[in-house]
Design an enzyme around this catalytic site. Structure first.
Site, PDB file in Angstrom:
ATOM      1  N   GLY A  84       0.819  -1.205   0.000  1.00 45.72           N
ATOM      2  CA  GLY A  84       0.000   0.000   0.000  1.00 45.72           C
ATOM      3  C   GLY A  84       0.848   1.248   0.000  1.00 45.72           C
ATOM      4  O   GLY A  84       1.642   1.475   0.917  1.00 45.72           O
ATOM      5  N   GLY A 127      -0.209   4.404   0.080  1.00 52.29           N
ATOM      6  CA  GLY A 127      -0.983   5.564   0.505  1.00 52.29           C
ATOM      7  C   GLY A 127      -0.168   6.443   1.440  1.00 52.29           C
ATOM      8  O   GLY A 127       1.061   6.335   1.526  1.00 52.29           O
ATOM      9  N   GLY A 136       0.100   6.440   4.737  1.00 54.31           N
ATOM     10  CA  GLY A 136       0.838   5.707   5.768  1.00 54.31           C
ATOM     11  C   GLY A 136       1.970   4.885   5.207  1.00 54.31           C
ATOM     12  O   GLY A 136       3.081   4.875   5.757  1.00 54.31           O
ATOM     13  N   GLU A 149     -18.885  17.594   2.731  1.00 51.46           N
ATOM     14  CA  GLU A 149     -18.076  18.356   1.779  1.00 51.46           C
ATOM     15  C   GLU A 149     -18.567  18.154   0.348  1.00 51.46           C
ATOM     16  O   GLU A 149     -18.593  19.105  -0.447  1.00 51.46           O
ATOM     17  CB  GLU A 149     -16.610  17.952   1.931  1.00 51.46           C
ATOM     18  CG  GLU A 149     -16.029  18.428   3.255  1.00 51.46           C
ATOM     19  CD  GLU A 149     -14.626  17.914   3.553  1.00 51.46           C
ATOM     20  OE1 GLU A 149     -13.984  18.442   4.479  1.00 51.46           O
ATOM     21  OE2 GLU A 149     -14.169  16.986   2.854  1.00 51.46           O
TER      22      GLU A 149
END
Length: 416
Positions: A11, A13, A15, A171
Site C-alpha cells: 500500500g 498511501g 501511511g 463536503e
C-alpha cells in the site's frame, strides 16, 4: 557483507509512503513498496476532483518520485493476492516477494453494508476513477436535463443525493451545490435551476458526529443556506439506479446517489489469517504489530488500534496513518537493532470539514471555530499535506480563482 533486512510495505498511501520514507537511506534495510497504482493519492481532496475544482494530477503524486534518490527503496506495481506468513512472503499475480518484516497499509474501501443493489447503482468515492465517474455523472445529468422534455425524468436527472453525514458527505453536498448554483448556472440558458434538488441523508441524529453538537447544527444550517435538503435519522434500504427507497417507506427519484456512509478494510487483508474488527480491520498490538504474527504490522485504515481499554479504535483519517507509518518503521528498525519497540501514542488534533467557499467548521481541544477562519485553517492544513511543489502551487492558484469567480475549470466529461 551482511544481507539487508527485507521490508515489504503493501500500500502506497499516506501511511505506507511515510513508513518507506523512514527507512529510506537507512543502512541494513531494503524496502519493497507494492501498490496497484503508481501514485500516492490524497483522499481528502477527492471531492474537489468530483466537483471539477481540481485535476487528478493535483491530488496524486508518483510513488517513484518520492524515492528517486533512495537506492534502498524499490516500487512494485501489482495486485497483492495473498500472504504466506509461515514462509514470510507476499504473493502477487506474478511474483512471490519475501520479507523479514511486513507492513499492511492497504487503506479502505466503501462499505455498502451488504446492500447489493446500492453497491451496484450508487457512486462511491474512494478512488481517483470513482471521483471522475461522479464528475462525469454530475455534468452529464445537467446536459441531459437541458434536453429533457418529460418533467418527471428531468426532475430525476436534477436530483442529487449524498448518503452519509460525515466529512465526505458534507463536503461533497456543499461542493455540488456550489458547482451547480454558482459555477454552472450561467452555462445553461434554458434550464430551470429551481428544479435542482440536492439532498444529504444521515442515519444518526446529526451531521459530523465527531464534532461538538453546536458545530453539527451550524453545519446543517450552512448546508440549508446552500439549498441542500438535510435529512437526519434517515436510512437508505434500496436503490435501483432510479428510485431511492428509505426505511420510512418514502421513495426518492434520483439519477445520482453518492455513497459516503461508511468504509471498511480492503478485502485483501482478510487473507492474512489475523484477528479483525467488524469493519474488517486488523486488530493490532500497542506497537502496531499484528496479534500472533510478530513480523507483521498494520497501519492506517487497515489497522484497528484501540488506544486504551473500552475506547473506540482510532479514526480512519490521514494524520493517524501518517503517524502510525512513522512509529511502525521506527519500531521495526529498533527490533532489528535488538531494542524494544515503543507503544504508539496518538494525540488527536481535532476535526475539521469544509462546507464550501468561506465556510468550514473546526474543533480542536477547547477551540471551536466556524466560517472564514475555520475555512482558511482547513485550506492551509490540506495544502501543506499535498506532495510536491507543483501540487502546492497549482492547487493554491485554483482555490484563489475559485474564491473570486467560482472557477471550476475541470467541468468536462471524460469517459473511460
Amino acid at each position: 557483507m551482511e544481507k539487508a533486512a527485507e521490508i515489504v510495505i503493501v500500500g502506497a498511501g499516506i501511511g505506507g509512503v511515510r513508513a518507506a520514507q523512514e527507512f529510506a537511506g537507512k543502512p541494513g534495510v531494503h524496502v519493497t513498496l507494492i501498490d496497484r497504482n503508481n501514485y500516492q493519492l490524497f483522499p481528502p481532496l477527492l471531492y474537489q476532483v468530483s466537483t471539477a475544482t481540481l485535476a487528478t494530477g493535483e491530488i496524486a503524486f508518483p510513488v517513484r518520485e518520492f524515492f528517486r534518490d533512495c537506492d534502498n527503496v524499490d516500487f512494485c506495481l501489482g495486485d497483492v493476492t495473498g500472504f504466506d506468513t509461515k514462509g514470510k512472503a507476499v504473493l502477487t499475480k506474478d511474483r512471490c516477494i519475501p520479507y523479514d518484516a511486513l507492513i499492511i497499509a492497504t487503506g479502505s474501501t466503501t462499505n455498502f453494508f451488504g446492500n447489493e443493489n446500492v453497491a451496484k447503482h450508487a457512486f462511491p468515492m474512494k478512488t481517483m476513477q470513482e471521483a471522475l465517474d461522479i464528475r462525469n455523472q454530475l455534468i452529464r445529468c445537467l446536459e441531459l436535463a437541458d434536453q429533457e422534455s418529460d418533467p418527471v425524468r428531468r426532475k430525476e436527472l436534477l436530483t442529487f443525493v449524498c448518503v452519509g453525514g460525515g466529512p465526505t458527505g458534507v463536503e461533497e453536498a456543499g461542493a455540488i451545490s456550489e458547482l451547480i448554483y454558482k459555477s454552472m448556472r450561467r452555462d445553461y440558458h434554458h434550464l430551470d435551476f429551481s428544479e435542482v434538488d440536492i439532498k444529504i441523508l444521515e442515519g444518526s441524529p446529526r451531521l459530523l458526529a465527531m464534532m461538538p453538537e453546536k458545530l453539527s447544527e451550524d453545519t446543517a444550517n450552512l448546508l440549508r443556506k446552500k439549498k441542500v435538503d438535510v435529512r437526519l435519522q434517515t436510512i437508505v434500504t434500496d436503490y435501483d439506479g432510479h428510485t431511492l427507497t428509505l426505511k420510512s417507506g418514502e421513495k426518492i427519484q434520483a439519477a445520482t446517489v453518492i455513497w459516503a456512509a461508511g468504509v471498511k478494510a480492503q478485502p485483501v487483508v482478510a487473507a492474512l489469517d489475523a484477528d479483525y474488527d467488524r469493519g474488517g480491520r486488523i486488530i493490532v498490538n500497542k506497537d502496531l504489530s499484528v496479534k500472533g504474527l510478530p513480523h507483521v504490522y498494520a497501519i492506517g485504515d487497515s489497522a484497528s488500534f484501540v488506544p486504551e481499554p473500552g475506547a473506540r479504535p482510532l479514526a480512519t483519517v490521514a494524520p493517524v496513518a501518517m503517524k502510525q507509518g512513522i512509529r511502525c518503521a521506527q519500531n521495526i528498525l529498533a527490533k532489528l537493532e535488538g531494542c524494544e519497540p515503543e507503544t504508539f501514542v496518538y494525540k488527536d488534533m481535532g476535526a475539521m470539514a469544509t462546507i464550501g467557499r468561506s465556510s468550514a467548521v473546526l474543533a480542536t481541544g477547547k477551540l471551536q471555530m466556524k466560517g472564514f477562519l475555520a475555512w482558511s485553517a482547513w485550506l492551509w492544513v490540506h495544502l501543506i499535506r499535498l506532495a510536491g511543489t507543483y501540487a502546492n502551487v497549482s492547487v493554491a492558484l485554483k482555490w484563489v480563482l475559485n474564491y473570486f469567480n467560482n472557477a471550476r475549470l475541470g467541468r468536462i466529461i471524460v469517459e473511460r
